[in-house]
Design a protein around this motif. Structure first.
Motif, PDB file in Angstrom:
ATOM      1  N   GLY A 168       0.720  -1.231   0.090  1.00  0.00           N
ATOM      2  CA  GLY A 168      -0.161   0.055  -0.069  1.00  0.00           C
ATOM      3  C   GLY A 168       0.691   1.425  -0.071  1.00  0.00           C
ATOM      4  N   GLY A 169       2.170   1.329   0.230  1.00  0.00           N
ATOM      5  CA  GLY A 169       2.739   2.466   0.458  1.00  0.00           C
ATOM      6  C   GLY A 169       4.312   2.243   0.945  1.00  0.00           C
ATOM      7  N   TYR A 170       5.071   3.433   1.151  1.00  0.00           N
ATOM      8  CA  TYR A 170       6.340   3.152   1.753  1.00  0.00           C
ATOM      9  C   TYR A 170       6.505   2.372   3.141  1.00  0.00           C
ATOM     10  N   ALA A 171       5.535   2.969   4.039  1.00  0.00           N
ATOM     11  CA  ALA A 171       5.894   2.246   5.281  1.00  0.00           C
ATOM     12  C   ALA A 171       5.487   0.714   5.293  1.00  0.00           C
ATOM     13  N   GLU A 172       4.669   0.467   4.586  1.00  0.00           N
ATOM     14  CA  GLU A 172       4.170  -1.125   4.540  1.00  0.00           C
ATOM     15  C   GLU A 172       5.390  -1.853   3.570  1.00  0.00           C
ATOM     16  N   LEU A 173       5.793  -1.046   2.697  1.00  0.00           N
ATOM     17  CA  LEU A 173       6.912  -1.629   1.901  1.00  0.00           C
ATOM     18  C   LEU A 173       8.238  -1.864   2.751  1.00  0.00           C
ATOM     19  N   GLY A 192       3.811  18.656  -9.256  1.00  0.00           N
ATOM     20  CA  GLY A 192       2.904  17.955 -10.208  1.00  0.00           C
ATOM     21  C   GLY A 192       2.934  16.602 -10.209  1.00  0.00           C
ATOM     22  N   GLY A 193       3.814  15.835  -9.372  1.00  0.00           N
ATOM     23  CA  GLY A 193       4.102  14.306  -9.399  1.00  0.00           C
ATOM     24  C   GLY A 193       5.228  13.803 -10.162  1.00  0.00           C
ATOM     25  N   LEU A 194       5.080  12.596 -10.553  1.00  0.00           N
ATOM     26  CA  LEU A 194       6.260  11.958 -11.244  1.00  0.00           C
ATOM     27  C   LEU A 194       6.148  11.988 -12.986  1.00  0.00           C
ATOM     28  N   HIS A 195       7.436  12.072 -13.345  1.00  0.00           N
ATOM     29  CA  HIS A 195       7.668  12.031 -14.735  1.00  0.00           C
ATOM     30  C   HIS A 195       8.751  11.228 -15.193  1.00  0.00           C
ATOM     31  N   ASN A 196       8.504  10.527 -16.210  1.00  0.00           N
ATOM     32  CA  ASN A 196       9.725   9.850 -16.824  1.00  0.00           C
ATOM     33  C   ASN A 196      10.637  10.907 -17.210  1.00  0.00           C
ATOM     34  N   SER A 197      11.898  10.375 -17.197  1.00  0.00           N
ATOM     35  CA  SER A 197      13.027  11.110 -17.438  1.00  0.00           C
ATOM     36  C   SER A 197      14.128   9.928 -18.414  1.00  0.00           C
ATOM     37  N   LEU A 198      14.823  10.474 -19.078  1.00  0.00           N
ATOM     38  CA  LEU A 198      15.623   9.730 -20.099  1.00  0.00           C
ATOM     39  C   LEU A 198      16.984   9.188 -19.292  1.00  0.00           C
ATOM     40  N   ALA A 258      12.306  10.947   2.828  1.00  0.00           N
ATOM     41  CA  ALA A 258      11.086  11.636   2.337  1.00  0.00           C
ATOM     42  C   ALA A 258      10.725  11.445   0.866  1.00  0.00           C
ATOM     43  N   ASP A 259      11.597  11.877   0.165  1.00  0.00           N
ATOM     44  CA  ASP A 259      11.537  11.691  -1.216  1.00  0.00           C
ATOM     45  C   ASP A 259      11.203  10.310  -1.744  1.00  0.00           C
ATOM     46  N   VAL A 260      12.035   9.548  -1.098  1.00  0.00           N
ATOM     47  CA  VAL A 260      11.530   7.996  -1.494  1.00  0.00           C
ATOM     48  C   VAL A 260      10.321   7.504  -1.150  1.00  0.00           C
ATOM     49  N   ALA A 261       9.828   7.930   0.132  1.00  0.00           N
ATOM     50  CA  ALA A 261       8.493   7.788   0.493  1.00  0.00           C
ATOM     51  C   ALA A 261       7.439   8.241  -0.435  1.00  0.00           C
ATOM     52  N   GLU A 262       7.792   9.470  -0.824  1.00  0.00           N
ATOM     53  CA  GLU A 262       6.718  10.204  -1.786  1.00  0.00           C
ATOM     54  C   GLU A 262       6.661   9.384  -3.279  1.00  0.00           C
ATOM     55  N   ILE A 263       7.784   8.943  -3.571  1.00  0.00           N
ATOM     56  CA  ILE A 263       7.918   8.362  -4.974  1.00  0.00           C
ATOM     57  C   ILE A 263       7.069   7.024  -4.691  1.00  0.00           C
ATOM     58  N   VAL A 264       7.227   6.208  -3.935  1.00  0.00           N
ATOM     59  CA  VAL A 264       6.818   4.762  -3.710  1.00  0.00           C
ATOM     60  C   VAL A 264       4.925   4.892  -3.253  1.00  0.00           C
ATOM     61  N   GLY A 265       4.839   6.053  -2.641  1.00  0.00           N
ATOM     62  CA  GLY A 265       3.432   6.151  -2.504  1.00  0.00           C
ATOM     63  C   GLY A 265       2.650   6.816  -3.603  1.00  0.00           C
ATOM     64  N   ALA A 310       2.352   3.482  -5.744  1.00  0.00           N
ATOM     65  CA  ALA A 310       1.419   2.489  -5.184  1.00  0.00           C
ATOM     66  C   ALA A 310       0.071   2.647  -5.220  1.00  0.00           C
ATOM     67  N   ALA A 311      -0.207   3.886  -5.844  1.00  0.00           N
ATOM     68  CA  ALA A 311      -1.663   3.949  -6.320  1.00  0.00           C
ATOM     69  C   ALA A 311      -2.244   3.190  -7.499  1.00  0.00           C
ATOM     70  N   ASP A 312      -1.361   2.848  -8.341  1.00  0.00           N
ATOM     71  CA  ASP A 312      -1.758   2.008  -9.610  1.00  0.00           C
ATOM     72  C   ASP A 312      -1.323   0.703  -9.388  1.00  0.00           C
ATOM     73  N   GLY A 313      -0.805   0.196  -7.954  1.00  0.00           N
ATOM     74  CA  GLY A 313      -0.346  -1.187  -7.788  1.00  0.00           C
ATOM     75  C   GLY A 313       1.109  -1.397  -8.099  1.00  0.00           C
ATOM     76  N   LEU A 314       1.683  -2.294  -7.100  1.00  0.00           N
ATOM     77  CA  LEU A 314       3.258  -2.381  -7.285  1.00  0.00           C
ATOM     78  C   LEU A 314       3.460  -4.226  -7.327  1.00  0.00           C
ATOM     79  N   HIS A 315       4.487  -4.325  -7.516  1.00  0.00           N
ATOM     80  CA  HIS A 315       5.166  -5.507  -7.673  1.00  0.00           C
ATOM     81  C   HIS A 315       6.499  -5.286  -7.222  1.00  0.00           C
ATOM     82  N   VAL A 316       6.883  -6.159  -6.106  1.00  0.00           N
ATOM     83  CA  VAL A 316       8.221  -5.963  -5.565  1.00  0.00           C
ATOM     84  C   VAL A 316       8.859  -7.317  -5.514  1.00  0.00           C
TER      85      VAL A 316
END
Length: 465
Positions: free
Chosen positions: A169-174, A220-226, A235-242, A245-251
């Motif tokens: 569900g998110g970074y803490a659960e991960l 504005g959120g996450l964007h693809n970078s080349l 805090a940054d990592v937790a925000e990224i994972v969160g 997670a909204a679309d589902g994760l595979h770990v």
């Protein structure tokens, strides 16, 4: 030149000459339709392969037409190929909703929309006498869901990395579940992503974290970078994972990969009609090796020499078994991880559209020598569906025999690979990113070269791996 009929966009001038099937004297060849994006490299490379094998250039049924719900009609006997929508902005908006194409997110909606569109194509094919769909919608759906794909491979005995079960569900659960599993390093993957979009290579120990990813955390959120970025602020990592997670994760548990010349390596192996026909080495300074993210094509002969004949054969056999889990698919791109000891293997992913590998010729003995991945598929299609002309001695297509180095009965070692997908990230989004460029990594081990290795890889640039 032999004629090949293709169903295209209403109003396309090429439709005026279309017929139920092309003819060459009294010899009939099947009609072919391609569902794709006009002008996209995948479509043009497939068209080029048709022309090289004496067929007319195909027309295209645009994905945008399919997704808008426009009527789909095929002539009797048509063979229908489904390809990727590619990077078409309009198709992306129809699949994920309006927004910046480079944004990360909406994968679940994209997956549902794509599967629904493919199902529309399948119904149109089923309603057309003699028409054949050259893909299996369920296969494609599973390959675009990393959780389902992992489960299918595992159930078939294909070596895959250990993965956390159930939703995260998110970074803490991960972090909690990583602690329970005693995993200090994992790959966090969006369930429906591709092209390494949003993948995070995470190393965590207490409050110290290091995440390498193509995701740019911006306003504005996450964007693809080349380019790959490294985040060490928890805090940054937790925000990224969160956000992911909204679309589902595979770990999956991290897999330390073999290295050559200071770069970690893995393989993209294309399997056509059951036979591994093409292979490319992807080498990167960090844990993510995708070519469009700074990875480079490595020396295949160096890798096969390091593996030796028996382990190279086993590697290809594992890829063939992985592709066999999707029997309705003519071709699949298998991402294979090689362990640091050069003895262990595991499949990271199986890609429905993992054939975009420009300038890559077939493996010796694989039935596709001198052909690119699209040429191998055209040959296999014609072998299945177009009878040879009277007196014609058609060569054996890819898939009619075993590839060099793909024996049956070979075992496999357990491995826990990192993830990689096909190429094709969009440009970075707006806003200042908080992650610094990822640092160099990988093993300094240098594999020996030796006689009898497959031909050297040629070409470069952005590819489908």
């Amino acid at each position: 030149m032999t004629a090949i009929t293709v169903v295209g966009t209403p109003g396309d001038r090429r439709l005026s000459t279309a017929a139920a099937g092309g003819t060459d004297g009294d010899h009939r060849v099947p009609a072919i339709a391609v569902v794709g994006t006009p002008g996209d490299r995948r479509v043009t490379m497939f068209a080029d392969a048709c022309v090289r094998q004496g067929l007319d250039e195909p027309a295209v049924v645009p994905w945008t037409s399919v997704l808008r719900g426009e009527e789909i009609g095929f002539r009797p006997g048509t063979l229908v190929r489904i390809d990727s929508p590619g990077e078409d902005a309009e198709a992306d908006a129809l699949l994920r909703g309006p927004g910046e194409p480079s944004r990360i997110g909406g994968g679940a909606r994209w997956h549902a929309g794509f599967v629904a569109g493919a199902a529309r194509v399948r119904r149109a094919v089923a309603a057309t006498p003699g028409a054949v769909l050259l893909a299996d919608v369920e296969d494609v759906s599973v390959m675009f869901d990393k959780r389902s794909c992992h489960a299918r491979l595992s159930a078939a005995g294909v070596p895959v990395p250990p993965a956390l079960s159930g939703p995260v569900g998110g970074y803490a659960e991960l972090r909690e579940r990583m602690g329970e599993a005693r995993w200090g390093r994992v790959f966090v993957k969006p369930a429906h992503g591709s092209s390494a979009s949003g993948i995070v290579a995470l190393h965590a120990s207490g409050r110290r974290v290091r995440a390498v990813t193509s995701a740019e955390l911006a306003a504005g959120g996450l964007h693809n970078s080349l380019r790959l970025r490294c985040y060490e602020d928890e805090a940054d990592v937790a925000e990224i994972v969160g956000l992911l997670a909204a679309d589902g994760l595979h770990v999956e548990r991290w897999f330390p990969k073999a290295g050559v010349g200071g770069r970690a390596i893995d393989l993209r192996v294309v399997v056509v009609d059951g036979t591994p026909t093409h292979a490319v080495v992807r080498a990167g300074r960090g844990p993510i090796t995708n070519l469009h993210l700074g990875g480079v094509r490595g020396e295949l002969g160096t890798v096969t020499a390091a593996l030796g004949p028996r382990r190279w054969e086993r590697a290809l056999e594992i890829c063939a078994r992985a592709a066999a889990c999707f029997p309705g698919s003519l071709a699949a791109g298998v991402d294979l991880m090689i362990g640091v000891d050069w003895r262990e293997f595991a499949v990271a992913e199986v890609n429905a559209f993992g054939d975009l590998l420009p300038r890559l010729e077939g493996l010796p003995g694989g039935g596709a020598e001198g052909l690119d991945t699209y040429g191998a598929q055209v040959r296999a299609i014609l072998a299945r569906h177009a009878p040879p002309r009277p007196g014609e001695a058609r060569g054996a297509p890819a898939g009619t025999g075993k590839a060099r180095g793909a024996p049956t009965g070979a075992g496999e070692a357990r491995g826990t690979p990192s993830g990689a997908g096909e190429a094709g990230g969009a440009s970075a989004g707006t806003g200042k990113a908080r992650g610094a460029p990822a640092g160099a990594g990988g093993s300094g081990w240098r594999a020996p070269s030796g006689p009898g290795a497959p031909r050297r890889e040629t070409g470069g640039g952005r590819s489908g791996a």
